[in-house]
Design an enzyme around this catalytic site. Sequence first.
Site, mmCIF file in Angstrom:
data_model
loop_
_atom_site.group_PDB
_atom_site.id
_atom_site.type_symbol
_atom_site.label_atom_id
_atom_site.label_comp_id
_atom_site.label_asym_id
_atom_site.label_seq_id
_atom_site.Cartn_x
_atom_site.Cartn_y
_atom_site.Cartn_z
ATOM 1 N N GLU A 61 -2.014 38.398 18.157
ATOM 2 C CA GLU A 61 -1.988 38.864 16.759
ATOM 3 C C GLU A 61 -0.669 38.556 16.056
ATOM 4 O OE1 GLU A 61 -3.297 42.936 16.952
ATOM 5 O OE2 GLU A 61 -5.255 42.384 17.755
ATOM 6 N N GLU A 78 -13.501 38.411 21.109
ATOM 7 C CA GLU A 78 -13.669 39.876 21.142
ATOM 8 C C GLU A 78 -14.809 40.312 20.219
ATOM 9 O OE1 GLU A 78 -10.011 41.960 20.367
ATOM 10 O OE2 GLU A 78 -8.785 40.458 21.396
#
Length: 759
Positions: A535, A636
């Site tokens: 991220e 994900e």
Amino acid sequence: MADQPSSNSVCDAKNSLQKRFMDGEESIILNPNFDDGLSNWSAWGSCKLALHDSMADGKIVPFSGGKYFAAASERTQSWNGIQQEITGRVQRKLAYETTAFVRVFANASASSAPSAPAEVRATLYVRAANGREQYVGIAKEMATDKDWVQLKGKFLMNGEASKTVVFVEGPPAGMDILLGSLEIKHAEKAPPSSPPDFENVRYGVNIIQNGDLTDGSDGLSGWFPLGPCKLAVVASGAPRVLPPMARDSLGTREPLNGRYIHVTDRTQTWMGPAQTITERIQLHVAYQVSAWVRVVGAQGTPQNVNVALGVDTQWVNCGQIQATDGRWYEIGGSFRVETPPADRVMVYVQGPATGVDLMVAGLQIFPVDRKARFRHLKYLTDKVRKRDVVLKITASDNLAVDCALPPPLVRVRQIKNSFPFGSCIARSNIDNEDFVDFFVTNFNWAVFSNELKWYWTEPQQGSFNYADADELLDLCKKNGIEARGHFIFCEVESAVQGWVRSLNDTDLAGAVQSRLNGLLTRYKDQFQHYDVNNEMLHGTFYQDRLGRDIRSSMFKAANQLDSAATLFVNDYNVERAADTRATPETYIEQILSLQYQGAPVGGIGLQGHVTAPVGPVISSALDKLAVLGIPVWFTEIDVSAANEFVRADDLEVMLREAYAHPAVEGMMLWGFWELFMSRDGAHLVNAEGDLNEAGRRLSSLLQQEWTSRAHGRVDGQGEFKFRGFHGTYSVEIRTLTKKVTQTFTVEKGDSPLVVEISL
């Protein structure tokens, strides 16, 4: 003298009560309302437990229906509280619902103000027979000393336990926890959802009134300014073609008329053109949003522009971009309304700074025909994921098969799909045989929920926990399942453990190198991928502390330690078109910058946490990222919808879009089992192992539609032809006198694969 109950009758009563515990018919909490004082209750940790019928000079009394409450005082740690051991009364693989009434009290010695809210949690402690300890969060709420708050949640115990305790904890040390009641009962299963009625949905029809800006004397019929700004229609100057994402959904090239709304005198960022669409919204329908937007007066400063949906007092981001002066931008996104609005539904365009003019053209909101899109994706999937196969059958003497005999019978069965389909798993999950069975049946890849993350493997400096990751890796190896390493580092500060954050810069740099050395040396050649620094579009912890080059240095060091692993960037919202920090363009820029610094970025991770996904929006992001020539993975995937049929449709959108796109080389779900998902309304299997519609949809795609089978007879040229998905196959060939079996692999390729089989 009254008759005394016999020992047999007492034993029978105890057995009956135990059976009701085991069957989930009875609350497993004894003395739940403190009618028997503090019997069966005790303090959890260093604190004192007392029973009250009132406190604070009568200002605090039991909650409605109760006579007493318990108070945990003199707490020295946030985890101190009130407990009850429930060993033997709680069953593994059975879902339980916990309901408690709690509040807090800051006494005179506490530093917190009396009315300060504090988090109160219900937690389950489980100790396995081998001594392994686990803490399971059940529920949490913010509480004050003003009113009793209901604390409600569910839990499931996967494995056998030698000791089980439920306790209430959470507020800062020194603050008292008050517990009025606590019940734990077998959780009732949610009734199955009903399929939404989509019979009267007009797919592809714009629900915006006067979208072409030609109705009314000023062209603004149906529109109104949100706030005291001014709207005016300009007759030409806007694009005359549909935005590409809308064109892909609608399948039309019908031109626009070039008219647009010019918004001036904006004194707040939320001001812009608006329209009420309450009566035109249908529940559970996925709507695509599309428009052209432009800003004037930004003076080179990028401006956020987004299409927002206001549902009563809530708002939803339906698409967002950053715009600068001088050009028109496509904005696109999606939304869905799942519950009837109490008042109204309004759509509006907003975002630029005050004083910046906003232009909006061709705004469209239309229901998406997912079935039509699926037909298109099936065609693309056949091109991308399949190959023609020719089985060439010859006799053992190299002569042609005897034409006088009946042609051999051929049965082809795919036994493994080579495309990576995976899911995350957690250490606690693998104590549940039903979970493991579903996992190994449906998936060929795994990623660990938390067990490889730094805060898990080294929660305190120098104190390591690799046992959980080792056990998960062993399970994968035993079942032929490949594993991704998630993650080495995370750039978002909230995911960095406290001891790491507290290090000075020199020690932090040393700790980073130690983490790399320890993890990648221990697991060299065992994880196919690593998410190196998770991220990086949303966090800057390591970059802020150690400089811009630390990110590329992490990649280079990881590659030196385990050169066989593919190193990924991994981030969220890139595929959603609703986050200006995480657009495909910003992701591409970040990847190119890392590569310029020598970072061996080998994969692009899209997390895929999407609500109301729309195919062309996702496909557009994939098309842009594909130009880098690096494999793209959805890492994900989860979708969230209360209605399981809507959830199944959302999941099918994500899976089909990924599988049909040539740039995508793998996809992972972020879980599938209820109570072990990061989002509510996202599970495919309920807590006790029953598939819902989303789970059935997944199994149908993986086990049926995307698994090839073929049967028939050899033709006159001694050949049997079929088209199949890439993967491993078993073929059985029967004649009147022989049966031959053989395995072969269908790999990617444009030309037909010829497999020689000798009889």
